[in-house]
Write a protein that holds these residues in place. Sequence first.
Motif, mmCIF file in Angstrom:
data_model
loop_
_atom_site.group_PDB
_atom_site.id
_atom_site.type_symbol
_atom_site.label_atom_id
_atom_site.label_comp_id
_atom_site.label_asym_id
_atom_site.label_seq_id
_atom_site.Cartn_x
_atom_site.Cartn_y
_atom_site.Cartn_z
ATOM 1 N N SER A 15 0.835 -1.203 0.000
ATOM 2 C CA SER A 15 0.000 0.000 0.000
ATOM 3 C C SER A 15 0.868 1.251 0.000
ATOM 4 O O SER A 15 2.089 1.187 0.129
ATOM 5 C CB SER A 15 -0.896 0.015 1.240
ATOM 6 N N THR A 16 0.200 2.394 -0.107
ATOM 7 C CA THR A 16 0.887 3.680 -0.054
ATOM 8 C C THR A 16 0.609 4.341 1.287
ATOM 9 O O THR A 16 -0.523 4.351 1.757
ATOM 10 C CB THR A 16 0.387 4.606 -1.185
ATOM 11 N N SER A 17 1.658 4.882 1.886
ATOM 12 C CA SER A 17 1.538 5.635 3.129
ATOM 13 C C SER A 17 2.128 7.017 2.871
ATOM 14 O O SER A 17 3.160 7.145 2.208
ATOM 15 C CB SER A 17 2.296 4.929 4.249
ATOM 16 N N SER A 18 1.464 8.052 3.392
ATOM 17 C CA SER A 18 1.914 9.421 3.150
ATOM 18 C C SER A 18 2.164 10.157 4.450
ATOM 19 O O SER A 18 1.528 9.873 5.461
ATOM 20 C CB SER A 18 0.851 10.200 2.369
ATOM 21 N N MET A 19 3.091 11.090 4.397
ATOM 22 C CA MET A 19 3.258 12.032 5.496
ATOM 23 C C MET A 19 3.369 13.417 4.886
ATOM 24 O O MET A 19 3.864 13.581 3.776
ATOM 25 C CB MET A 19 4.433 11.678 6.406
#
Length: 70
Positions: A15-19
């Motif tokens: 999956s994609t995780s963003s900050m």
Amino acid sequence: MAKTLQLQFTTTGGSTSSMTIDTPVEPVNASAVEQAMNAIIASDVFAAATGSLVAIKGASLIDREVTEIL
């Protein structure tokens, strides 16, 4: 105008995780951003629900204008 720097990572689960970083130093240096993202991955101190951060997916400088009406 409010600017943010959004860092996107791929997790072990695929999956994609963003900050998001508010008011980044400008001009944004792509090489410095990449080095910082690699350091974040190597430190392994952040994890998403789908696993650890394993790769850089991308980074975006977001420029947003907000007009308050009330």
